[in-house]
Write a protein that holds these residues in place. Sequence first.
Motif, PDB file in Angstrom:
ATOM      1  N   VAL A 135      39.437  26.650  45.166  1.00  0.00           N
ATOM      2  CA  VAL A 135      40.404  27.624  44.639  1.00  0.00           C
ATOM      3  C   VAL A 135      39.635  28.765  43.980  1.00  0.00           C
ATOM      4  CG1 VAL A 135      42.306  28.002  43.036  1.00  0.00           C
ATOM      5  CG2 VAL A 135      42.102  25.812  44.229  1.00  0.00           C
ATOM      6  N   ASN A 136      39.925  30.004  44.396  1.00  0.00           N
ATOM      7  CA  ASN A 136      39.271  31.169  43.805  1.00  0.00           C
ATOM      8  C   ASN A 136      39.712  31.356  42.360  1.00  0.00           C
ATOM      9  OD1 ASN A 136      37.834  31.895  46.078  1.00  0.00           O
ATOM     10  ND2 ASN A 136      39.504  33.127  46.898  1.00  0.00           N
ATOM     11  N   GLN A 137      38.771  31.818  41.548  1.00  0.00           N
ATOM     12  CA  GLN A 137      39.081  32.089  40.144  1.00  0.00           C
ATOM     13  C   GLN A 137      40.166  33.154  40.027  1.00  0.00           C
ATOM     14  OE1 GLN A 137      36.325  34.339  37.562  1.00  0.00           O
ATOM     15  NE2 GLN A 137      36.170  32.488  36.345  1.00  0.00           N
ATOM     16  N   ALA A 138      40.088  34.172  40.908  1.00  0.00           N
ATOM     17  CA  ALA A 138      41.081  35.249  40.855  1.00  0.00           C
ATOM     18  C   ALA A 138      42.486  34.732  41.130  1.00  0.00           C
ATOM     19  CB  ALA A 138      40.715  36.342  41.866  1.00  0.00           C
ATOM     20  N   SER A 139      42.596  33.728  42.023  1.00  0.00           N
ATOM     21  CA  SER A 139      43.904  33.147  42.335  1.00  0.00           C
ATOM     22  C   SER A 139      44.507  32.473  41.106  1.00  0.00           C
ATOM     23  CB  SER A 139      43.752  32.142  43.477  1.00  0.00           C
ATOM     24  OG  SER A 139      44.964  31.477  43.716  1.00  0.00           O
ATOM     25  N   LEU A 140      43.673  31.757  40.333  1.00  0.00           N
ATOM     26  CA  LEU A 140      44.167  31.107  39.126  1.00  0.00           C
ATOM     27  C   LEU A 140      44.549  32.134  38.061  1.00  0.00           C
ATOM     28  CD1 LEU A 140      41.695  28.085  38.808  1.00  0.00           C
ATOM     29  CD2 LEU A 140      44.058  28.055  39.595  1.00  0.00           C
ATOM     30  N   ARG A 141      43.737  33.212  37.976  1.00  0.00           N
ATOM     31  CA  ARG A 141      44.054  34.248  36.982  1.00  0.00           C
ATOM     32  C   ARG A 141      45.409  34.889  37.278  1.00  0.00           C
ATOM     33  NH1 ARG A 141      38.312  37.511  36.096  1.00  0.00           N
ATOM     34  NH2 ARG A 141      37.334  35.967  34.737  1.00  0.00           N
ATOM     35  N   SER A 142      45.710  35.073  38.583  1.00  0.00           N
ATOM     36  CA  SER A 142      46.984  35.695  38.946  1.00  0.00           C
ATOM     37  C   SER A 142      48.168  34.820  38.548  1.00  0.00           C
ATOM     38  CB  SER A 142      47.024  35.967  40.453  1.00  0.00           C
ATOM     39  OG  SER A 142      47.074  34.759  41.187  1.00  0.00           O
ATOM     40  N   ARG A 168      50.634  41.111  56.983  1.00  0.00           N
ATOM     41  CA  ARG A 168      49.796  41.253  55.789  1.00  0.00           C
ATOM     42  C   ARG A 168      48.600  42.157  56.081  1.00  0.00           C
ATOM     43  NH1 ARG A 168      47.751  36.044  52.420  1.00  0.00           N
ATOM     44  NH2 ARG A 168      50.001  35.752  52.359  1.00  0.00           N
ATOM     45  N   GLU A 169      48.066  42.064  57.313  1.00  0.00           N
ATOM     46  CA  GLU A 169      46.922  42.900  57.681  1.00  0.00           C
ATOM     47  C   GLU A 169      47.292  44.383  57.657  1.00  0.00           C
ATOM     48  OE1 GLU A 169      47.891  40.196  59.323  1.00  0.00           O
ATOM     49  OE2 GLU A 169      46.257  38.906  58.608  1.00  0.00           O
ATOM     50  N   GLU A 170      48.490  44.706  58.173  1.00  0.00           N
ATOM     51  CA  GLU A 170      48.943  46.104  58.144  1.00  0.00           C
ATOM     52  C   GLU A 170      49.120  46.584  56.704  1.00  0.00           C
ATOM     53  OE1 GLU A 170      51.754  47.127  61.745  1.00  0.00           O
ATOM     54  OE2 GLU A 170      52.217  45.109  61.044  1.00  0.00           O
ATOM     55  N   VAL A 171      49.634  45.703  55.854  1.00  0.00           N
ATOM     56  CA  VAL A 171      49.801  46.066  54.444  1.00  0.00           C
ATOM     57  C   VAL A 171      48.445  46.355  53.808  1.00  0.00           C
ATOM     58  CG1 VAL A 171      50.501  45.218  52.170  1.00  0.00           C
ATOM     59  CG2 VAL A 171      51.952  44.797  54.156  1.00  0.00           C
ATOM     60  N   ASN A 172      47.466  45.484  54.084  1.00  0.00           N
ATOM     61  CA  ASN A 172      46.124  45.682  53.519  1.00  0.00           C
ATOM     62  C   ASN A 172      45.546  47.023  53.951  1.00  0.00           C
ATOM     63  OD1 ASN A 172      46.230  43.214  52.275  1.00  0.00           O
ATOM     64  ND2 ASN A 172      45.131  42.130  53.885  1.00  0.00           N
ATOM     65  N   GLU A 173      45.797  47.412  55.199  1.00  0.00           N
ATOM     66  CA  GLU A 173      45.291  48.690  55.699  1.00  0.00           C
ATOM     67  C   GLU A 173      45.947  49.855  54.970  1.00  0.00           C
ATOM     68  OE1 GLU A 173      43.004  51.293  57.666  1.00  0.00           O
ATOM     69  OE2 GLU A 173      42.816  49.114  57.770  1.00  0.00           O
ATOM     70  N   LYS A 174      47.260  49.757  54.747  1.00  0.00           N
ATOM     71  CA  LYS A 174      47.969  50.851  54.080  1.00  0.00           C
ATOM     72  C   LYS A 174      47.620  50.929  52.590  1.00  0.00           C
ATOM     73  CE  LYS A 174      51.863  50.560  57.285  1.00  0.00           C
ATOM     74  NZ  LYS A 174      51.419  51.725  58.057  1.00  0.00           N
ATOM     75  N   MET A 175      47.263  49.784  51.998  1.00  0.00           N
ATOM     76  CA  MET A 175      46.956  49.749  50.567  1.00  0.00           C
ATOM     77  C   MET A 175      45.478  49.986  50.281  1.00  0.00           C
ATOM     78  SD  MET A 175      49.849  48.916  48.892  1.00  0.00           S
ATOM     79  CE  MET A 175      49.445  48.008  47.410  1.00  0.00           C
ATOM     80  N   GLY A 224      41.898  46.768  41.593  1.00  0.00           N
ATOM     81  CA  GLY A 224      41.182  46.948  42.853  1.00  0.00           C
ATOM     82  C   GLY A 224      41.541  45.927  43.908  1.00  0.00           C
ATOM     83  N   ASN A 225      42.534  45.045  43.635  1.00  0.00           N
ATOM     84  CA  ASN A 225      42.944  44.018  44.599  1.00  0.00           C
ATOM     85  C   ASN A 225      44.442  44.079  44.827  1.00  0.00           C
ATOM     86  OD1 ASN A 225      40.337  42.665  44.900  1.00  0.00           O
ATOM     87  ND2 ASN A 225      40.615  42.055  42.769  1.00  0.00           N
ATOM     88  N   ARG A 235      34.960  46.603  33.770  1.00  0.00           N
ATOM     89  CA  ARG A 235      34.633  48.024  34.000  1.00  0.00           C
ATOM     90  C   ARG A 235      34.277  48.271  35.459  1.00  0.00           C
ATOM     91  NH1 ARG A 235      30.140  49.166  29.647  1.00  0.00           N
ATOM     92  NH2 ARG A 235      30.040  51.173  30.729  1.00  0.00           N
ATOM     93  N   MET A 236      33.567  47.333  36.073  1.00  0.00           N
ATOM     94  CA  MET A 236      33.238  47.473  37.502  1.00  0.00           C
ATOM     95  C   MET A 236      34.512  47.472  38.346  1.00  0.00           C
ATOM     96  SD  MET A 236      29.925  44.937  37.699  1.00  0.00           S
ATOM     97  CE  MET A 236      30.024  44.783  39.476  1.00  0.00           C
ATOM     98  N   ASN A 237      35.424  46.546  38.041  1.00  0.00           N
ATOM     99  CA  ASN A 237      36.677  46.467  38.806  1.00  0.00           C
ATOM    100  C   ASN A 237      37.529  47.716  38.620  1.00  0.00           C
ATOM    101  OD1 ASN A 237      36.263  43.953  40.008  1.00  0.00           O
ATOM    102  ND2 ASN A 237      37.028  42.854  38.222  1.00  0.00           N
ATOM    103  N   SER A 238      37.478  48.316  37.420  1.00  0.00           N
ATOM    104  CA  SER A 238      38.257  49.535  37.190  1.00  0.00           C
ATOM    105  C   SER A 238      37.678  50.734  37.936  1.00  0.00           C
ATOM    106  CB  SER A 238      38.323  49.833  35.688  1.00  0.00           C
ATOM    107  OG  SER A 238      37.041  50.179  35.180  1.00  0.00           O
TER     108      SER A 238
END
Length: 726
Positions: free
Chosen positions: A31-38, A341-348, A377-378, A563-566
């Motif tokens: 499980v990714n850390q980012a997934s748990l944070r969300s 979802r792939e099309e959404v990722n492209e538009k975003m 950034g995600n 700061r890097m993510n921002s």
Amino acid sequence: MAEAFQYRALYEYNKDREEDIDLMPGDILTVNQASLRSLGCTEGDEQHPEHIGWIVGLNERTKQKGDFPGTYVEYLAPVVAPPPNKPRLQRPLPAAPGTGPLHPDSTSELQVSSLLDLTEQFAPPDNAPPILVKLIEAIEKKGLDSETLYRTPGCLAGSENTQTPRTDLTLLDQGQCDVLAVSEALRSYLQDLPSPVIPSSVYTELQSALQSNEASPKESYTRLLSILESPPVPLQNSLTLQYLLRHFSKLGQRWEKSPRALGELFGPLLIRLPNAGCDVSLDLPVLVLEKLLLNRTLEPEQAPPALPPKPPKPKAAPSSLANGGSMSLSDAEWYWGEISREEVNEKMRDTPDGTFLVRDASSKIQGEYTLTLRKGGNNKLIKIFHRDNKYGFSEPLSFLSVVELINHYRHESLAQYNAKLDTRLLCPVSKYQQDQVVKEDSIEAVGEQLKVYHQQYQEKSKEYDILYEEYTRTSQELQMKRTAIEAFNETIKIFEEQCQTQERYSKEYIEKFRREGNDKEIQRILSNSEKLKSRVTEIHDSKMKLEQDLKKQAAENREIDKRMNSLKPDLMQLRKIRDQYLVWLTQKGTRQRKINEWLGIKNEAEDLYSMMDEEEDLPHHDERTWYVGKMNRVHAEELLSGKRDGTFLIRESSQKGSYACSVVVDGDIKHCMINKTITGYGFAEPYNLYSSLKELVLHYKHTSLVQHNDSLNVTLACPVLSQQAR
């Protein structure tokens, strides 16, 4: 800093919804850390999956990715880096030239005499060493009913002179091995491990757990399990033991053998007692395995816990009617309907925080939608639920329509729903609006604006690079400090044991010397005791200071990460705008030399062909001088080896329908993918606008590839098969 966490499935789970994944006991889930944070998890929450609810992760066995119930798994450990490659099985050496073939019995065998330690043979997500898995699978597939299985004497620990047959692993895969030979190979494998499955460091604790008169059988068994789990026992050893216990349990059920008999048969293979100087009972191996198997046999099959609640999935009215109010959902600029979802990722892609759109849920159940929000950034995916004509992100559902829900959060922060999403829905991705980045109407004005954006991009890139270097350095220092703290813990444990030992024996000696009137010896004992206690206190203080430094530096490291993510969204947006200006200038026929001036790139000396751009006899016009058809990367590099910068060729790519450009840059050979799309050929969007490969080659004859990659400051100057390249 851990990038992910791993869990082990305790119960079987068959997925109930499309987004779920199947589980079998023993499956390892990452499980990714980012997934748990969300999900709103804070540091430490990951160790209690039963409190989290439904978790998104990857089943390492099936490679399925999706939701699984936190109540069905247990926490294992953080994952700081990808697990090491699995160890390779030993490969037989070929015969030396002229010596003839090797003896047929000496090839493709399992050489157990030079095995690695278990910690080096495998790593999670695997549950056991590959060799052991092959052997047990072969036995369970065809040998559990065999009367001769494991029944030949002389292969237990201590039978050093017995020769055990070696097993050809290739025959295992083909199912041709004799079961007796496989079972002997398994025992030989366990016997020849450099250190036993159950390490000697826990033998004293195991005996203490078995001899405890105060504990109930259940408590004694629980204590055994805690001793045999990580960290007292290495994780690989603990996983291997569990794998073997499952196998032994199957044997007991099939053979109708008692746990005692199985303990006598296999215990000495798992626990190796030293020949001398051992304080534990000689029957410890038998008793430990008997206890473990007995409780597995007597313990009733435990029913899995209740599943965490999931919002129901009712049928809903069509989207055009499910939105109350003046505007229907289908008319909303941010509603894109059924797109992937792939099309959404492209538009975003490359959009700032707060950008959003809504689409139909991938479950394809009418009335369900997914909000995609850009944050940090995600892309964050948020389900929109519907029941009883009400909509919302979570219970209670209180909005009359999706339009009303979105309009509310365009003015209010989503922190009302999730504290981690402290942003509003700021920038809709409109299905009606076309990109019109370049607003200036003259080449000079566009060029000057390109210069501004390029400078901003370089400044942001420099800032990001500095932060990245600092983040890497502090991450390494944090790891070193964590290692040092572990060393402190071990040192403290040793000193405290010494203190206890000294205190136990010093009382006797003090009484003895007091009776003898030897005050000098008494004073020496007391002095030594005080020095030892003082040393323990010093080590505790040093450890505490290091822990405080670690905590402070970890907070600084997290701040750098934020700061890097921002910066990432700004970097991506600036690059996207810069590329749009470059495309506009290129389409207007602006010379590369002029573009380079705006970009601050030093123009090289005039190329050999710079005065021949419009001449028909330019070698670039002849495709035979640069197009080589089907040629792999290695042959292309051989053909370009030793050629001057700018020498190039075009070949078919290994990816069907695409091409590759191989070009010499600063003496090295680089390879670039050429896309073929409905708009034309090109190296990347939005540059896929050339009607043919020839048109692309002629353009980049005088246009540098640097606009696609900063390390490719070169033009397609010289076709590899032309006279000038020879």
